[in-house]
Every structure is written in C-alpha cells, then in structure tokens.
Design a protein around this motif. Structure first.
Motif, PDB file in Angstrom:
ATOM      1  N   VAL A  23     -21.023   2.250  -1.731  1.00 18.33           N
ATOM      2  CA  VAL A  23     -19.420   2.292  -2.255  1.00 18.33           C
ATOM      3  C   VAL A  23     -19.611   1.070  -3.395  1.00 18.33           C
ATOM      4  O   VAL A  23     -19.512   1.140  -4.262  1.00 18.33           O
ATOM      5  N   HIS A  45     -15.539   0.686 -11.021  1.00 17.03           N
ATOM      6  CA  HIS A  45     -14.474   0.724 -10.841  1.00 17.03           C
ATOM      7  C   HIS A  45     -13.328  -0.223 -10.566  1.00 17.03           C
ATOM      8  O   HIS A  45     -12.152   0.273 -10.346  1.00 17.03           O
ATOM      9  N   SER A  52      -7.245   4.448  -8.332  1.00 20.46           N
ATOM     10  CA  SER A  52      -8.106   4.851  -7.722  1.00 20.46           C
ATOM     11  C   SER A  52      -6.757   6.264  -6.854  1.00 20.46           C
ATOM     12  O   SER A  52      -6.594   6.617  -7.900  1.00 20.46           O
ATOM     13  N   SER A  55     -17.552   5.784  -9.592  1.00 18.70           N
ATOM     14  CA  SER A  55     -16.420   6.835  -8.720  1.00 18.70           C
ATOM     15  C   SER A  55     -15.736   8.084  -9.363  1.00 18.70           C
ATOM     16  O   SER A  55     -15.595   8.899  -9.081  1.00 18.70           O
ATOM     17  N   THR A  56     -15.365   7.105 -10.737  1.00 14.76           N
ATOM     18  CA  THR A  56     -13.897   7.381 -11.451  1.00 14.76           C
ATOM     19  C   THR A  56     -14.709   7.613 -12.839  1.00 14.76           C
ATOM     20  O   THR A  56     -14.426   6.846 -13.451  1.00 14.76           O
ATOM     21  N   ARG A  88     -21.475   2.153  -6.261  1.00 13.74           N
ATOM     22  CA  ARG A  88     -20.267   3.105  -7.518  1.00 13.74           C
ATOM     23  C   ARG A  88     -18.828   1.710  -7.597  1.00 13.74           C
ATOM     24  O   ARG A  88     -18.905   2.371  -8.883  1.00 13.74           O
ATOM     25  N   TRP A  89     -18.783   0.978  -7.009  1.00 14.23           N
ATOM     26  CA  TRP A  89     -17.889   0.124  -7.533  1.00 14.23           C
ATOM     27  C   TRP A  89     -17.613  -0.940  -8.440  1.00 14.23           C
ATOM     28  O   TRP A  89     -17.177  -1.308  -8.979  1.00 14.23           O
TER      29      TRP A  89
END
Length: 262
Positions: free
Chosen positions: A149, A238, A95, A212-213, A152-153
């Motif tokens: 979060v 993530h 990240s 997230s990515t 997303r993680w």
C-alpha cells in the motif's frame, strides 16, 4: 472531538475555520482518518467552514458489521450533513472519499454545489482484485498489505523519508473489519453512468506517481462531467495533499474562487 449518532453508525467529525463560513466537506481515503487533511487546511482561505469526518470503520467512528455498500457510505455523509444543517457545500473527496462525493452529488444536489474528485475514479479496480485484498486482510490483518500500500500511496522520494512511518502506522491501526468493509464498498461501485449525469462544477486532482488511481483514471472520471477541470500534481502519489500540500491547497483555492465559494 464530536460524535454524530446516525442510528446504525456513529461518526467522529470535527469542524475548523469560520463557523459561519461557506462549508467545505472533506472525505478521506481508504485506510486513513481525518488527519489526512491536516497539512492542507491551514493553507486554505480564511472565512471558510471546514468539516472533516472519519467514515464508518475508520478512525474514531464506530464499526458496524461489515461488509459495507457504497450506498451506506453515501447515506453516512448525507446524514452527517443533514444533522449539521449543511447546504450547498463544496465536497472534497479523495479515493473512496471521491466515490462518496460522486454518489452524494447525484443523490442530493441540495447538499453539494461543487465537487473535487481527488485521486479517485467512477470505478476503481476489479472485483477479483478487491476480493484478494479483503481475503488478505481477513487472514493476516492490514499489516500483510502495508508495504504494498505504501508503494501505491507515495512517490519514491517520499518513501525514503521518516514521515512514511506516520502513514504506515495510521494504515495498520485502522480496524481490519472497517478496512475490509470499505474495500467491499469500492468493489461493488461503478458510477460511470450516474457521474455522467452530473451538472455541477467539478475539479479532478491526480498525482503523477499514483499507483492506486493513475492520472488517466482521474481524468477519465472528471471528463464525464461537462465543464470540469483537471490538475496534475507532480512528485506525488495517491495522497498529494500529504506530499505536496502547498500545490494541493493552491489548486483547491483557485477552484473555490472560480465557483464563487470564497
């Protein structure tokens, strides 16, 4: 526990493995500390020297006045490696740690001979998105973002396990100013042009449920570097080094062997 005094910041770091081994440096994600890699390190080949650190405003490192720039985060990593007399490391960044890896490799090729860009991008999100998160943290602390979060993680399956609480606690116990400061650094970073100038071995790692990515962003980023490789880890978000440490370690080991680091 060790502290590196770099002048404007003091970084908490630790060294594991063989003190005389080839160095592998790990930089973790926004909202985590160096324990992010605890599951992976025991699965990696013997004879390597593992260096981990808490970036500024995280973990046990100091918390200079925010906001931060990516240049400052890159200088922190550079200063730590210079202090430890590290050359030709393999740099594993996840990240924001992957952004640090890109910036450091462009700036100091004498320090970095190979990069692993995990769950990261040359550019992540938009300035407006990061402004909203920074404003939310400044107003209500990290707790105000924590549940979003976690989605997303981590994959849906992992979020149903008791272990989720460990990572949620780690997130909310980071200094709010440090989290906001590093968020500002991500917001101001676009490494597409500079990363495309890199000519060194590179591996991209992505999780198929990363909110997230996403995998396409990771692949797009490593594809900027000629000859790079890409590995997708399924049933992971993530932080695949947490959810699928065996596969993560296997991918990292294969890469380190291919580039002659093991």
């Amino acid at each position: 526990m060790r502290i590196a005094d770099l002048g404007d910041v003091r970084l908490h770091y630790r060294i594991d493995g063989d003190p005389q081994g080839a160095p592998v440096v790990f930089a973790n994600s926004l909202g985590t500390d160096l324990r992010l890699w605890d599951k992976v390190l025991p699965l990696l080949p013997k004879g390597l020297k593992f260096i981990r650190y808490d970036k500024r405003g995280h973990g046990l490192s100091s918390e200079p006045g925010a906001p931060y720039t990516m240049g400052a985060l890159v200088r922190d990593a550079e200063g730590l490696l210079d202090l430890l007399d590290v050359k030709d490391c393999a740099f594993v960044g996840l990240s924001i740690g992957g952004m640090i890896a890109q910036g450091l490799a462009v700036k100091r090729l004498d320090l970095v001979r190979a990069v692993v860009l995990s769950n990261t991008g040359a550019k992540i999100g938009t300035a407006e998105m990061w402004k909203q998160r920074i404003d939310a943290v400044n107003a209500g602390g990290i707790e105000s973002l924590a549940d979003a979060v976690m989605e997303r993680w981590f994959s849906r399956g992992f979020r149903a396990t008791p272990e989720l609480e460990i990572w949620r606690n780690m997130l909310v116990r980071q200094p709010a100013a440090g989290y906001a400061g590093c968020s500002a650094a991500i917001s101001g970073t676009d490494f597409y042009t500079t990363t495309a100038s890199l000519r060194l071995p590179a591996l991209g790692i992505a999780g198929d449920e990363d909110g997230s990515t996403p995998p396409d962003l990771v692949r797009e980023t490593v594809d900027l570097i000629p000859g790079s490789k890409f590995h997708l880890i399924r049933k992971a978000g993530h932080l695949p080094c947490v959810e699928q440490p065996e596969e993560y370690a296997a991918a990292l080991t294969t890469f380190l062997k291919e580039v002659g680091h093991v």
